[in-house]
Design a protein around this motif. Structure first.
Motif, PDB file in Angstrom:
ATOM      1  N   ALA A  51       0.182   6.069  -0.124  1.00  0.00           N
ATOM      2  CA  ALA A  51       0.363   7.429  -0.641  1.00  0.00           C
ATOM      3  C   ALA A  51       1.661   7.594  -1.415  1.00  0.00           C
ATOM      4  CB  ALA A  51       0.313   8.425   0.514  1.00  0.00           C
ATOM      5  N   ASP A  52       2.612   6.673  -1.206  1.00  0.00           N
ATOM      6  CA  ASP A  52       3.897   6.810  -1.903  1.00  0.00           C
ATOM      7  C   ASP A  52       3.763   6.655  -3.412  1.00  0.00           C
ATOM      8  OD1 ASP A  52       5.526   7.520   0.146  1.00  0.00           O
ATOM      9  OD2 ASP A  52       6.181   5.472   0.620  1.00  0.00           O
ATOM     10  N   ALA A  75      -8.322   2.853  -6.053  1.00  0.00           N
ATOM     11  CA  ALA A  75      -7.686   1.936  -5.092  1.00  0.00           C
ATOM     12  C   ALA A  75      -7.990   2.362  -3.660  1.00  0.00           C
ATOM     13  CB  ALA A  75      -6.184   1.904  -5.328  1.00  0.00           C
ATOM     14  N   THR A  76      -8.008   3.662  -3.442  1.00  0.00           N
ATOM     15  CA  THR A  76      -8.293   4.169  -2.100  1.00  0.00           C
ATOM     16  C   THR A  76      -9.710   3.777  -1.679  1.00  0.00           C
ATOM     17  OG1 THR A  76      -6.850   6.043  -2.604  1.00  0.00           O
ATOM     18  CG2 THR A  76      -8.230   6.243  -0.640  1.00  0.00           C
ATOM     19  N   LEU A  77     -10.631   3.867  -2.643  1.00  0.00           N
ATOM     20  CA  LEU A  77     -12.027   3.495  -2.352  1.00  0.00           C
ATOM     21  C   LEU A  77     -12.188   1.978  -2.210  1.00  0.00           C
ATOM     22  CD1 LEU A  77     -13.878   5.882  -4.838  1.00  0.00           C
ATOM     23  CD2 LEU A  77     -14.193   5.828  -2.340  1.00  0.00           C
ATOM     24  N   ALA A  78     -11.398   1.229  -2.990  1.00  0.00           N
ATOM     25  CA  ALA A  78     -11.575  -0.228  -3.025  1.00  0.00           C
ATOM     26  C   ALA A  78     -11.074  -0.903  -1.751  1.00  0.00           C
ATOM     27  CB  ALA A  78     -10.835  -0.800  -4.230  1.00  0.00           C
ATOM     28  N   TRP A  94      -5.396   6.956   5.817  1.00  0.00           N
ATOM     29  CA  TRP A  94      -5.489   8.405   6.030  1.00  0.00           C
ATOM     30  C   TRP A  94      -4.494   9.121   5.115  1.00  0.00           C
ATOM     31  CZ3 TRP A  94      -1.821  11.988   7.631  1.00  0.00           C
ATOM     32  CH2 TRP A  94      -2.312  13.268   7.957  1.00  0.00           C
ATOM     33  N   GLY A  95      -3.294   8.555   5.001  1.00  0.00           N
ATOM     34  CA  GLY A  95      -2.271   9.155   4.146  1.00  0.00           C
ATOM     35  C   GLY A  95      -2.693   9.190   2.689  1.00  0.00           C
ATOM     36  N   MET A  96      -3.369   8.134   2.240  1.00  0.00           N
ATOM     37  CA  MET A  96      -3.840   8.091   0.847  1.00  0.00           C
ATOM     38  C   MET A  96      -4.904   9.165   0.606  1.00  0.00           C
ATOM     39  SD  MET A  96      -4.052   3.953   0.247  1.00  0.00           S
ATOM     40  CE  MET A  96      -4.224   3.935  -1.541  1.00  0.00           C
ATOM     41  N   ARG A  97      -5.867   9.255   1.540  1.00  0.00           N
ATOM     42  CA  ARG A  97      -6.930  10.255   1.375  1.00  0.00           C
ATOM     43  C   ARG A  97      -6.343  11.662   1.401  1.00  0.00           C
ATOM     44  NH1 ARG A  97     -10.045   9.547   5.995  1.00  0.00           N
ATOM     45  NH2 ARG A  97      -9.032   7.624   6.627  1.00  0.00           N
ATOM     46  N   ARG A  98      -5.371  11.834   2.269  1.00  0.00           N
ATOM     47  CA  ARG A  98      -4.743  13.135   2.410  1.00  0.00           C
ATOM     48  C   ARG A  98      -3.981  13.522   1.127  1.00  0.00           C
ATOM     49  NH1 ARG A  98      -3.557  16.876   6.577  1.00  0.00           N
ATOM     50  NH2 ARG A  98      -2.898  18.567   5.208  1.00  0.00           N
ATOM     51  N   ALA A  99      -3.286  12.533   0.542  1.00  0.00           N
ATOM     52  CA  ALA A  99      -2.537  12.800  -0.689  1.00  0.00           C
ATOM     53  C   ALA A  99      -3.488  13.164  -1.825  1.00  0.00           C
ATOM     54  CB  ALA A  99      -1.705  11.565  -1.053  1.00  0.00           C
ATOM     55  N   LEU A 100      -4.632  12.468  -1.870  1.00  0.00           N
ATOM     56  CA  LEU A 100      -5.624  12.772  -2.907  1.00  0.00           C
ATOM     57  C   LEU A 100      -6.126  14.205  -2.769  1.00  0.00           C
ATOM     58  CD1 LEU A 100      -8.016   9.709  -3.326  1.00  0.00           C
ATOM     59  CD2 LEU A 100      -6.722  10.883  -5.125  1.00  0.00           C
ATOM     60  N   ASP A 109     -14.376  15.487  -1.472  1.00  0.00           N
ATOM     61  CA  ASP A 109     -14.776  14.345  -2.295  1.00  0.00           C
ATOM     62  C   ASP A 109     -15.851  13.612  -1.505  1.00  0.00           C
ATOM     63  OD1 ASP A 109     -15.027  11.889  -3.562  1.00  0.00           O
ATOM     64  OD2 ASP A 109     -12.882  11.750  -4.042  1.00  0.00           O
ATOM     65  N   PRO A 110     -17.104  13.605  -1.997  1.00  0.00           N
ATOM     66  CA  PRO A 110     -18.180  13.023  -1.184  1.00  0.00           C
ATOM     67  C   PRO A 110     -17.940  11.549  -0.841  1.00  0.00           C
ATOM     68  CG  PRO A 110     -18.969  13.640  -3.389  1.00  0.00           C
ATOM     69  CD  PRO A 110     -17.572  14.144  -3.288  1.00  0.00           C
TER      70      PRO A 110
END
Lengths: 235, 306
Positions: A51-52, A75-78, A94-100, A109-110
């Motif tokens: 997420a940074d 990248a989050t999906l990959a 979790w942090g990446m999804r949360r940042a998105l 986001d489905p």
């Protein structure tokens, strides 16, 4: 900037960290303009920093280009966290999804449904040395206004984290020291005798401008400056 | 919780080693005047301080008390020639505080040498004694010793304390070996070698409670047993000692079967006198840490009067 003599992924992560630091320090003008490399190496580098990568927006409020956010989403999906992954891996994802979600608004986001927090019970019984290590790895979760069970647990153990910072500095583990400092910048109850401000400068000086260390240290300083400003306004 | 049996065993073995090698506490009367006699007084003074702690705390078994008394009698009677070698030292270097520092713990245990007392009282009246340039922690030690002798210290203990590194409670991540020894000795002097933990000013006790666990962890990992032992003494001087289990177990495991404690990493090799000089100090520290930690842990078990 390329880093000769480093493994390709290490070099790519350092380049990306350097870019984030420049954006944080330079008023954000770089943050939205540079495209994220969307090849395998570039995406893996995004996954390492997590997420940074979006810190100029999530911490400093600068705007990012839609292309950049889209590449981050790719990248989050990959690189999803596999079932049974280590807690820090699950939390980093979790942090990446949360940042998105923070950047793309309230609509679900489905492809990245909100599955809730991974759980932080593994942290509770860790001695202060290991506790600090795990929190430092999860430095990307140390953000004002980002509540999580990890942050709640960190807030209960500021002295343990401060001890871990001292230990990391003594061991010259600058990345761990900077990650711990980022949490300490966020928390109440840190002993004044720690000397966090000079400690951050010491870590920056001693780490030979390692961009990953600089990213954590500058994030810590940003968080700390905002807190001091808030406290000054309240006073 | 560290077992009292483990702590007790470390102290007993250390004292047995010191007793068996008591001839290592020796002087070199023919030493080059440029080197002086004083260097070899230091181990003897340290032995007297630690034996004093063992008697004072009263937690040692009868065997330990007997060994400590025999050791003291030996060094006072045979090595110091009933204190006359301290007088000899004071004649050679009249302004040195060392004979006084070595003498004081013997005096507190009932040994006497009037000439050293006369010299001490005279030196105390000299401007030079309070002006001589020494490290702040050593100045604190001199002031604390003057107080114990019954003299009015100059500078006073509070003023001397304020000049030390520890009293200023600086950044804990800057502590390296030399600073760590300054910290331990500041605590020794402030508490009269663990006799008065209540004399530790609250801001220093709080600072140590926060950061001592890090230093114990650090020097355990570096296997610096001499310093680790002194830090375990500091722990036993705190209002709430932790008796850090990992540190005590590592410390006990480093001790040799015959009781010797290496200063760092492994046991060195060498001729008996050389070996004694290398390890007598960490072994004394082991006896000190054991006596004090045992005493504090036993008093923690005693229920508060209701």
């Amino acid at each position: 900037m390329s880093q000769s003599g480093l493994p390709p992924l290490t070099g790519a992560v350092r380049d990306l960290a350097h870019e984030v630091v420049s954006a944080l320090r330079g008023g954000g003008h770089l943050a939205g303009s540079t495209a994220l490399a969307d090849d395998e190496l570039g995406l893996a580098a995004v996954r390492v920093l997590g997420a940074d990568v979006l810190l100029p927006a999530t911490l400093a409020g600068y705007s990012l280009s839609p292309e950049r956010v889209a590449a981050f989403r790719t990248a989050t999906l990959a690189f999803p966290a596999a079932p049974g992954a280590a807690p820090v891996t699950a939390w980093s994802h979790w942090g990446m999804r949360r940042a998105l979600r923070t950047l793309s608004g309230p609509d679900e986001d489905p492809a990245l449904p909100d599955t809730g927090e991974p759980g932080a019970s593994w942290l509770h019984s860790l001695p202060w040395q290991r506790f600090t290590h795990q929190l430092a790895v999860l430095g990307a979760l140390a953000l004002p206004g980002l509540p999580s069970e990890v942050a709640t647990t960190a807030a209960l153990r500021p002295v343990d984290l401060a001890r871990g910072f001292v230990r990391a500095v003594r061991r010259r583990d600058w990345l761990q020291a900077a990650g711990a400092a980022r949490w300490l910048a966020l928390l109440d109850g840190v002993p004044d005798t720690l000397g966090l401000d000079t400690g951050l400068d010491f870590v920056l000086l001693m780490s030979d401008d390692d961009p990953r260390v600089a990213l954590q240290a500058h994030a810590a300083r940003h968080i700390r400056d905002e807190r001091l400003l808030d406290e000054g306004l309240r006073a | 919780m560290t077992s009292t049996r483990l702590i007790h065993g470390v102290g007993l073995r250390a004292l047995e080693w010191l007793h068996a090698r008591r001839d290592g506490f020796r002087l070199e009367p023919d030493a080059d005047p440029e080197v002086g006699l004083m260097d070899r007084f230091k181990p003897i003074g340290e032995l007297a301080v630690i034996c004093g702690v063992i008697f004072r705390e009263g937690v040692a078994g009868s065997r330990q008390s007997q060994l400590a008394r025999q050791l003291l009698d030996h060094v006072w009677r045979d090595t110091l020639d009933g204190g006359r070698m301290l007088v000899e030292g004071a004649r050679t270097e009249p302004i040195s505080p060392i004979p006084f520092e070595v003498y004081l713990p013997f005096r507190e245990l009932g040994y006497e040498q009037p000439d050293i007392e006369r010299a001490t009282r005279l030196n105390h009246r000299l401007g030079s004694w309070s002006a001589v340039e020494v490290l702040p922690v050593r100045r604190l030690g001199l002031s604390a010793f003057q107080r114990r002798f019954g003299l009015r210290p100059e500078p006073g203990v509070d003023e001397a304390t304020a000049r030390t590194w520890l009293a200023r409670t600086p950044e804990p991540w800057t502590v390296e070996g030399h600073i760590a020894y300054d910290i331990t000795h500041t605590v020794f002097h402030l508490t009269d070698w663990g006799e008065r933990p209540d004399r530790l000013p609250p801001h220093i006790a709080g600072y140590l409670a926060d950061w001592l666990p890090v230093w114990l962890d650090d020097w355990l990992e570096l296997r610096r047993w001499d310093l680790l032992g002194e830090l375990l003494v500091v722990d036993a001087c705190l209002p709430r000692p932790t008796f850090d289990e990992a540190a005590w177990e590592g410390f006990a495991a480093a001790q040799q079967p015959d009781g010797a404690m290496p200063a760092l990493r492994e046991m060195p090799e060498g001729e008996p006198d050389d070996l004694f000089d290398l390890v007598y100090h960490p072994t004394l520290v082991a006896a000190f840490a054991s006596a004090l930690a045992l005493s504090r842990s036993l008093s923690a078990l005693t229920p508060e009067p209701s």
